[in-house]
Motif scaffolding. Structure first.
Motif, PDB file in Angstrom:
ATOM      1  N   LEU A 111       0.852  -1.196   0.000  1.00 21.04           N
ATOM      2  CA  LEU A 111       0.000   0.000   0.000  1.00 21.04           C
ATOM      3  C   LEU A 111       0.883   1.240   0.000  1.00 21.04           C
ATOM      4  N   LEU A 112       0.565   2.159  -0.905  1.00 20.29           N
ATOM      5  CA  LEU A 112       1.262   3.449  -0.930  1.00 20.29           C
ATOM      6  C   LEU A 112       0.258   4.529  -0.561  1.00 20.29           C
ATOM      7  N   ILE A 113       0.622   5.340   0.444  1.00 18.13           N
ATOM      8  CA  ILE A 113      -0.233   6.463   0.816  1.00 18.13           C
ATOM      9  C   ILE A 113       0.457   7.740   0.364  1.00 18.13           C
ATOM     10  N   ALA A 114      -0.205   8.531  -0.457  1.00 18.80           N
ATOM     11  CA  ALA A 114       0.400   9.760  -0.962  1.00 18.80           C
ATOM     12  C   ALA A 114      -0.457  10.949  -0.532  1.00 18.80           C
ATOM     13  N   ASP A 115       0.106  11.819   0.317  1.00 18.25           N
ATOM     14  CA  ASP A 115      -0.641  12.959   0.851  1.00 18.25           C
ATOM     15  C   ASP A 115      -0.404  14.185  -0.031  1.00 18.25           C
ATOM     16  N   GLU A 116      -1.407  14.613  -0.741  1.00 16.74           N
ATOM     17  CA  GLU A 116      -1.326  15.757  -1.657  1.00 16.74           C
ATOM     18  C   GLU A 116      -0.062  15.682  -2.524  1.00 16.74           C
ATOM     19  N   PRO A 117       0.093  14.604  -3.292  1.00 14.30           N
ATOM     20  CA  PRO A 117       1.359  14.415  -4.015  1.00 14.30           C
ATOM     21  C   PRO A 117       1.581  15.427  -5.130  1.00 14.30           C
ATOM     22  N   THR A 118       0.550  16.134  -5.554  1.00 14.58           N
ATOM     23  CA  THR A 118       0.740  17.031  -6.700  1.00 14.58           C
ATOM     24  C   THR A 118       0.378  18.472  -6.397  1.00 14.58           C
ATOM     25  N   THR A 119      -0.037  18.755  -5.156  1.00 12.33           N
ATOM     26  CA  THR A 119      -0.577  20.077  -4.864  1.00 12.33           C
ATOM     27  C   THR A 119       0.436  21.196  -5.083  1.00 12.33           C
ATOM     28  N   ALA A 120       1.706  20.949  -4.716  1.00 10.47           N
ATOM     29  CA  ALA A 120       2.688  22.027  -4.811  1.00 10.47           C
ATOM     30  C   ALA A 120       3.299  22.110  -6.203  1.00 10.47           C
ATOM     31  N   LEU A 121       2.827  21.284  -7.111  1.00 10.60           N
ATOM     32  CA  LEU A 121       3.490  21.185  -8.406  1.00 10.60           C
ATOM     33  C   LEU A 121       2.739  21.926  -9.501  1.00 10.60           C
ATOM     34  N   ASP A 122       3.471  22.296 -10.531  1.00 11.43           N
ATOM     35  CA  ASP A 122       2.847  22.892 -11.693  1.00 11.43           C
ATOM     36  C   ASP A 122       2.014  21.870 -12.439  1.00 11.43           C
ATOM     37  N   MET A 123       1.055  22.411 -13.188  1.00 10.11           N
ATOM     38  CA  MET A 123       0.124  21.559 -13.913  1.00 10.11           C
ATOM     39  C   MET A 123       0.816  20.498 -14.781  1.00 10.11           C
TER      40      MET A 123
END
Ligand SMILES: Nc1ncnc2c1ncn2[C@@H]1O[C@H](COP(=O)(O)OP(=O)(O)OP(=O)(O)O)[C@@H](O)[C@H]1O
Ligand SMILES: Nc1ncnc2c1ncn2[C@@H]1O[C@H](COP(=O)(O)OP(=O)(O)O)[C@@H](O)[C@H]1O
Ligand code: SF4
Ligand code: SF4
Ligand SMILES: [Mg+2]
Ligand SMILES: [Mg+2]
Lengths: 323, 326
Positions: A174-186
């Motif tokens: 199981l991989l848990i990813a917390d807001e993995p893309t929020t800080a990134l550009d589109m």
């Protein structure tokens, strides 16, 4: 047996201002090989729920009730050493802010190798080559050379890939990813979403993605859980929930996002503000902002009920098609 | 809406010098944050500005208001080149051009009440009597949907959405005709974003405001803009009326951005995804700045910098693929 089954989880923080009920009776279930999206506004308890699964809640926080079954084992009953093996071994986690989670004075290869050595007895050399393998799996070009570089020598998108490499280095189930893309550009966000999708397909890994962006969840997830005020208000198949939301909060959330309804059409809003979790809300937690609330909603707590094939929601009055 | 050109920007450039060493600082180059940008904004209209982090959006927004001094170029406000004005001559124009920031908390003075924050610009410009002030504060607060009875409260006593409303009321106090909104909703919760977007649209209708609306969220820009400019490494690479840009994106970068924007599509792989990251603006690639990441790059792209050329219907693009069609 489901891979992860959370039952009645409550995690509270004792603060001077009062008790923050960050997670207040959460039930969740994830089947193996699927992706679950956890959506909701900031402060509604998404991160605290997953940190509870990892048993990483620090005082003044405390898990006060509930069970967290991973492959049938209750994680809350494990001792420290057993939990250390689960963390990073069976369950990998990518935390919310990549810059704070990488050590700036160690090369990224060393950091991944160290994470591997916690779980697997092996030589430094073997761990190093596993680290390079993990970096290759997240598509870092020239991984063998780049492993010697320090975090600041990578762009934001590549640092996020490295965080993911570290989390999957021991091939967790199981991989848990917390807001993995929020800080990134589109454009970089799209790269990371595709990466997660590929990793899942190649490794048969289950994934939980925390995001406040319903559109990210729509693209990536099989299942969805909508959080509000430390609770799950609706859960089930992602496509069904987004095309035909049942809970008044899910409906309102979906209609407040530009691009939907039609561009240019006036956006629907949710009146009021997200709740602070100190003041206890009587009845339905959403009633102060619910446009379809009835008078009894302020003292009657809705119980979660299932409405169709695996969909369930917590509203006393509305189920599918009744709106 | 009679759409005369309120703002005309031509060849605007802003370089930040980069120095090395502390004692005898030596200039080692320039960050070409904004590098030759031209566009107009019509009165009462919204120009949306999109692009990846670091491409120069905020620098452009600030330069338009002379909050930072542009390196060269011209900015006309109602036909008058504001870069030629002295500080004193600029003063009356400053009232007409305001800004709203991303972070509604950091941008408000925590030791001032909402009333003080909102009325401070009025006092600075000395345009209202003490007697009228309270009435004006009340009017502004109601206009942005705040309860005037909360005028005596401090920023921390408001929610983030309400704090953004205070920021908007303050910007409106001087009755501007142009507002730069720099990511005004990015820091807000999803449910609050829609409230603020609706407010900005209402205020535009009511007061005839023109906006430069900066955002990295294409769906938001599509919702609020009449025209959209796409920025890449200090340049505008495509500019078009909003329908035209979204229906027929022409620049390969715009196409990649649109492909990357999460819509409500179900579990499907996103179209051609751009590889790589934004190159350093200190040392931009030769020729077309996008060529190292461009899926359509040709030989000519490595050496020749494409100009932003206007095609039919106000759609302009800077790409060699389209120069033949002009
Ligand atoms: N005061 C400064 N000194 C030196 N460089 C600067 C300064 N301000 C901005 N820059 C540089 O100019 C470029 C453009 O920055 P700008 O803040 O305009 O980007 P942006 O498009 O607004 O990005 P974001 O989406 O992250 O807000 C960046 O490379 C930035 O590092
Ligand atoms: N260490 C802490 N001490 C006190 N309160 C906390 C702590 N961590 C989180 N909280 C509170 O718990 C609630 C849920 O937080 P979190 O799970 O981080 O939200 P999100 O859904 O945005 O991930 C919030 O009200 C937050 O302020
Ligand atoms: S229980 Fe009542 S207040 Fe809660 S969501 Fe349903 S209708 Fe709204
Ligand atoms: S000019 Fe060439 S490199 Fe630049 S965007 Fe057009 S095709 Fe791509
Ligand atoms: Mg969080
Ligand atoms: Mg900016």
């Amino acid at each position: 047996m489901s891979l992860l089954h959370i039952k009645g989880l409550r995690t509270h923080f004792q603060t001077e201002a009062g008790i923050i009920r960050a997670v207040d009776g959460v039930d969740l279930e994830l089947e193996s090989g699927r992706t679950l999206g956890i959506v909701g506004e900031s402060g509604c308890g998404k991160s605290v729920t997953m940190l509870s699964v990892m048993r990483l809640i620090q005082p003044p926080g405390e898990i006060v009730a509930g069970r967290i079954l991973f492959e049938g084992r209750d994680l809350l009953a494990l001792n420290r050493e057993e939990m250390r093996q689960v963390r990073g071994g069976d369950i990998g986690m990518v935390f919310q802010d990549p810059m704070t989670s990488l050590n700036p004075v160690l090369s990224v290869g060393e950091q991944i190798a160290e994470a591997i050595e916690v779980h697997k007895r092996m030589s430094r050399k073997r761990a190093w080559s596993m680290a390079i393998e993990a970096m290759e799996r997240v598509s870092i070009p020239d991984a063998a050379d780049r492993a010697k570089d320090y975090p600041h020598q990578f762009s934001g998108g590549m640092r996020q890939r490295i965080m993911i490499a570290m989390a999957i280095a021991c091939k967790p189930r199981l991989l848990i990813a917390d807001e993995p893309t929020t800080a990134l550009d589109m454009t970089v966000q799209a790269q990371i979403l595709n990466l997660l999708r590929d990793l899942q397909a190649e490794n048969k890994m289950s994934i939980i993605v925390i995001t406040h962006d319903l559109r990210v969840a729509a693209q990536l997830c099989h299942d969805l859980a909508v959080f509000y005020a430390g609770r799950v208000l609706e859960r089930g198949n992602a496509e069904q929930i987004l095309s035909n939301p049942g809970h008044p909060y899910t409906i309102a959330l979906r209609n407040s996002i530009p691009g939907l309804p039609c561009p240019g059409e006036r956006l629907q809003t949710i009146g009021g503000n997200p709740p602070n979790l100190i003041d206890e809300i009587s009845g339905c937690v959403f009633h102060p902002r619910c446009s379809t609330a009835r008078s009894s909603c302020s003292n009657l707590s809705p119980v979660e009920r299932s409405v169709s094939d695996g969909r369930s929601l917590a509203c006393s009055y509305h189920a599918l098609g009744e709106m | 809406m009679s759409a005369y050109k309120l703002i005309e920007v031509r060849d605007l450039v802003k370089y930040f010098p980069v120095t090395s060493g502390v004692i005898r600082a030596r200039k080692i180059g320039d960050v070409q944050a904004v590098d030759g940008v031209s566009f107009d904004i019509a009165a009462g209209h919204t120009m949306g500005l999109v692009g990846e982090s670091g491409c120069g959006k905020s620098t452009l927004g600030r330069a338009l208001l002379r909050l930072i001094e542009p390196t060269s170029g011209s900015i006309r406000y109602q036909g008058q080149d504001i870069l030629r004005l002295s500080g004193r001559q600029m003063r009356p124009l400053r009232r007409k051009m305001q800004i709203i920031f991303q972070d509604p908390f950091a941008s408000l003075n925590p030791r001032m009440t909402a009333a003080r924050i909102i009325s401070e610009p009025l006092e600075v410009h000395n345009i209202i009597s003490v007697a009228e002030r309270n009435l004006e504060i009340e009017r502004l607060m109601s206009m942005v949907g705040l309860d005037p009875s909360h005028a005596g409260r401090y920023p921390h006593e408001f929610s983030s959405g309400q704090r953004q409303r205070i920021g908007i009321a303050r910007a409106l106090a001087l009755q501007p005709s142009f507002i730069v909104a720099d990511e005004p909703i990015s820091a807000l919760d999803v449910s609050i974003q829609a409230q603020i977007l609706n407010l900005l649209v209402d205020l535009q209708m009511e007061l005839g405001l023109a906006y430069l609306f900066i955002s990295h969220d294409l769906n938001v820009v599509r919702y609020i803009s009449h025209e959209v400019a796409v920025m890449y490494l200090g340049r505008i690479v495509e500019r078009a009326p909003v329908e035209s840009l979204f229906a027929k994106p022409r620049h390969p970068y715009t196409q990649a951005l649109l492909a990357a924007a999460p819509g409500f599509g179900k579990d499907q792989r996103q179209g051609p995804v751009l590889e790589g990251d934004l190159p350093s603006p200190m040392n931009p690639p030769t020729g077309c700045r996008f060529h190292p990441r461009c899926p359509c790059a040709m030989g000519v792209c490595r050496h020749h910098d494409p100009l932003l050329e206007e095609m039919a219907n106000g759609h302009a693009v800077a790409c060699h693929l389209w120069s033949a069609y002009v």
